[in-house]
Scaffold this active site. Structure first.
Site, PDB file in Angstrom:
ATOM      1  N   TYR A 164      38.414 -34.231 114.570  1.00 41.07           N
ATOM      2  CA  TYR A 164      39.119 -33.402 113.582  1.00 41.07           C
ATOM      3  C   TYR A 164      38.868 -33.912 112.167  1.00 41.07           C
ATOM      4  O   TYR A 164      38.566 -33.132 111.256  1.00 41.07           O
ATOM      5  CB  TYR A 164      40.616 -33.414 113.905  1.00 41.07           C
ATOM      6  CG  TYR A 164      41.450 -32.522 113.031  1.00 41.07           C
ATOM      7  CD1 TYR A 164      41.385 -31.138 113.148  1.00 41.07           C
ATOM      8  CD2 TYR A 164      42.323 -33.066 112.092  1.00 41.07           C
ATOM      9  CE1 TYR A 164      42.157 -30.313 112.336  1.00 41.07           C
ATOM     10  CE2 TYR A 164      43.107 -32.250 111.291  1.00 41.07           C
ATOM     11  CZ  TYR A 164      43.014 -30.876 111.415  1.00 41.07           C
ATOM     12  OH  TYR A 164      43.780 -30.071 110.618  1.00 41.07           O
TER      13      TYR A 164
ATOM     14  N   SER B 215      42.093 -30.895 104.974  1.00 44.17           N
ATOM     15  CA  SER B 215      43.322 -31.577 105.398  1.00 44.17           C
ATOM     16  C   SER B 215      43.369 -32.905 104.665  1.00 44.17           C
ATOM     17  O   SER B 215      42.318 -33.450 104.279  1.00 44.17           O
ATOM     18  CB  SER B 215      43.276 -31.836 106.910  1.00 44.17           C
ATOM     19  OG  SER B 215      44.219 -32.834 107.273  1.00 44.17           O
TER      20      SER B 215
HETATM   21  N1  LIG Z   1      49.538 -27.781 110.667  1.00 43.82           N
HETATM   22  C1  LIG Z   1      49.096 -28.862 110.019  1.00 43.82           C
HETATM   23  O1  LIG Z   1      49.749 -29.902 109.970  1.00 43.82           O
HETATM   24  C2  LIG Z   1      47.790 -28.786 109.301  1.00 43.82           C
HETATM   25  C3  LIG Z   1      47.486 -29.833 108.394  1.00 43.82           C
HETATM   26  C4  LIG Z   1      46.279 -29.788 107.708  1.00 43.82           C
HETATM   27  C5  LIG Z   1      45.396 -28.758 107.936  1.00 43.82           C
HETATM   28  N2  LIG Z   1      45.717 -27.768 108.847  1.00 43.82           N
HETATM   29  C6  LIG Z   1      44.735 -26.717 109.057  1.00 43.82           C
HETATM   30  O2  LIG Z   1      45.339 -25.475 108.750  1.00 43.82           O
HETATM   31  C7  LIG Z   1      44.704 -24.442 109.522  1.00 43.82           C
HETATM   32  C8  LIG Z   1      45.757 -23.619 110.217  1.00 43.82           C
HETATM   33  O3  LIG Z   1      46.502 -24.481 111.043  1.00 43.82           O
HETATM   34  P1  LIG Z   1      47.913 -24.086 111.666  1.00 43.82           P
HETATM   35  O4  LIG Z   1      48.680 -25.354 111.750  1.00 43.82           O
HETATM   36  O5  LIG Z   1      48.485 -22.924 110.974  1.00 43.82           O
HETATM   37  O6  LIG Z   1      47.432 -23.708 113.160  1.00 43.82           O
HETATM   38  P2  LIG Z   1      47.878 -22.551 114.206  1.00 43.82           P
HETATM   39  O7  LIG Z   1      47.353 -23.017 115.529  1.00 43.82           O
HETATM   40  O8  LIG Z   1      49.325 -22.247 114.073  1.00 43.82           O
HETATM   41  O9  LIG Z   1      47.035 -21.292 113.700  1.00 43.82           O
HETATM   42  C9  LIG Z   1      45.623 -21.262 113.786  1.00 43.82           C
HETATM   43  C10 LIG Z   1      45.182 -19.867 114.156  1.00 43.82           C
HETATM   44  O10 LIG Z   1      43.739 -19.851 114.201  1.00 43.82           O
HETATM   45  C11 LIG Z   1      43.354 -19.043 115.290  1.00 43.82           C
HETATM   46  N3  LIG Z   1      42.003 -19.409 115.733  1.00 43.82           N
HETATM   47  C12 LIG Z   1      41.641 -20.515 116.431  1.00 43.82           C
HETATM   48  N4  LIG Z   1      40.335 -20.465 116.709  1.00 43.82           N
HETATM   49  C13 LIG Z   1      39.858 -19.321 116.178  1.00 43.82           C
HETATM   50  C14 LIG Z   1      38.582 -18.701 116.149  1.00 43.82           C
HETATM   51  N5  LIG Z   1      37.527 -19.289 116.748  1.00 43.82           N
HETATM   52  N6  LIG Z   1      38.429 -17.522 115.513  1.00 43.82           N
HETATM   53  C15 LIG Z   1      39.509 -16.919 114.919  1.00 43.82           C
HETATM   54  N7  LIG Z   1      40.751 -17.437 114.934  1.00 43.82           N
HETATM   55  C16 LIG Z   1      40.927 -18.634 115.567  1.00 43.82           C
HETATM   56  C17 LIG Z   1      44.405 -19.311 116.363  1.00 43.82           C
HETATM   57  O11 LIG Z   1      44.444 -18.257 117.340  1.00 43.82           O
HETATM   58  C18 LIG Z   1      45.677 -19.397 115.537  1.00 43.82           C
HETATM   59  O12 LIG Z   1      46.322 -18.128 115.433  1.00 43.82           O
HETATM   60  C19 LIG Z   1      43.734 -25.166 110.455  1.00 43.82           C
HETATM   61  O13 LIG Z   1      42.432 -25.134 109.886  1.00 43.82           O
HETATM   62  C20 LIG Z   1      44.253 -26.580 110.476  1.00 43.82           C
HETATM   63  O14 LIG Z   1      43.243 -27.508 110.770  1.00 43.82           O
HETATM   64  C21 LIG Z   1      46.888 -27.777 109.521  1.00 43.82           C
END
Ligand SMILES: NC(=O)c1ccc[n+]([C@@H]2O[C@H](COP(=O)([O-])OP(=O)(O)OC[C@H]3O[C@@H](n4cnc5c(N)ncnc54)[C@H](O)[C@@H]3O)[C@@H](O)[C@H]2O)c1
Length: 257
Positions: A154, A141
């Protein structure tokens, strides 16, 4: 068809960025192994993939659990013979300044966001090493590069993922395996919507202040990050090794005032 014939495993692809990547990778010719903890959401992603006339299967596994991750990798190998792309995307948010974070919350954020990169890589790598081929994409991130309020646990995990990516690349370059990291800014997904609703009295005002820290004016969409993941997954990025790829609307390198 930028991923024609490739086998791609994407963790946490029942929602948000992972789901957008699963749909895009499948559209570009990959067979996608959709992983999630949440079976309903994972199955829905596969239904959409199949509905587009593309190929995908769902495997439920908790990325923090060695036995279920190993079984997921073995099931993938049994069905498809190898893994070309591993996208370590699953992650959870951690809210609070350091003194506000309870130890069990700290440990869970560390576990999903770091162990959840370590375990799928550990079990997929021997198969990639045997074929001398593979692309691993680790979800970091932009918070790995800049300080942001009340995200202590985080940010620690996303910094660790970026450092891990570089060390992994050195170890696996001799096997022609590439390991790169994605560094998104704020992307409107259920993850961010939950964070906004739980952390701010006025989520709409919070979105406006998040927009201000970017140069782009609008927050990112899951599809914006999925396109960057597609590039790292494909052979087009063959010279990218151990690199951070920023998709953040200018948060890290720009200044908005
Ligand atoms: N959305 C943002 O702004 C953003 C920014 C930077 C990084 N990220 C990173 O991107 C990735 C995805 O984020 P997102 O925003 O799409 O989130 P989201 O919550 O929409 O999707 C994440 C998915 O991961 C699954 N998950 C959680 N724990 C799990 C586990 N132990 N085993 C298997 N699956 C699991 C959840 O059920 C969910 O479907 C994450 O690593 C997040 O930290 C997101």
């Amino acid at each position: 068809m930028r991923l024609a014939g490739k086998i791609a495993l994407i963790t946490g692809s029942g929602s948000g960025i992972g789901k957008a990547a699963a749909l895009l990778f499948a559209q570009e010719g990959a067979t996608v192994i959709v992983n999630d903890l949440d079976a309903q959401k994972g199955e829905e992603t596969v239904q959409e993939i199949v509905g587009m006339g593309s190929k995908g299967i769902f495997i439920q596994a908790d990325v923090t659990d060695p036995a279920s991750v190993q079984a997921m990798v073995e099931q993938t190998i049994a069905a498809f013979g190898h893994i070309d792309v591993l996208f370590n995307n699953a992650g959870i948010s951690g809210v609070g300044a350091l003194h506000e974070v309870e130890p069990d919350v700290w440990d869970r954020v560390m576990s999903v966001n770091i162990r959840g990169v370590y375990l799928p890589s550990k079990y997929a790598l021997p198969h990639m090493m045997q074929r001398k081929s593979g692309s691993i994409i680790n979800m970091s991130s932009c918070i790995a590069e800049i300080g942001l309020a009340k995200r202590a646990s985080y940010s620690a995990t996303k910094g660790a993922v970026l450092a891990l990516t570089k060390s992994m690349q050195v170890d696996y370059a001799p096997y022609d395996i590439r390991v790169n990291a994605l560094l998104p800014g704020t992307i409107l997904t259920p993850f961010v919507e939950n964070y906004l609703n739980n952390s701010y009295e006025n989520p709409e005002a919070a979105i406006e202040s998040l927009k201000k820290r970017q140069l782009s004016g609008e927050l990112g969409r899951p599809e914006d990050v999925a396109k960057a993941a597609l590039f790292l997954a494909s052979d087009e990025s063959k010279l990218m090794m151990g690199s951070p790829l920023y998709i953040d609307g200018g948060v890290v390198f720009g200044k908005n005032a």
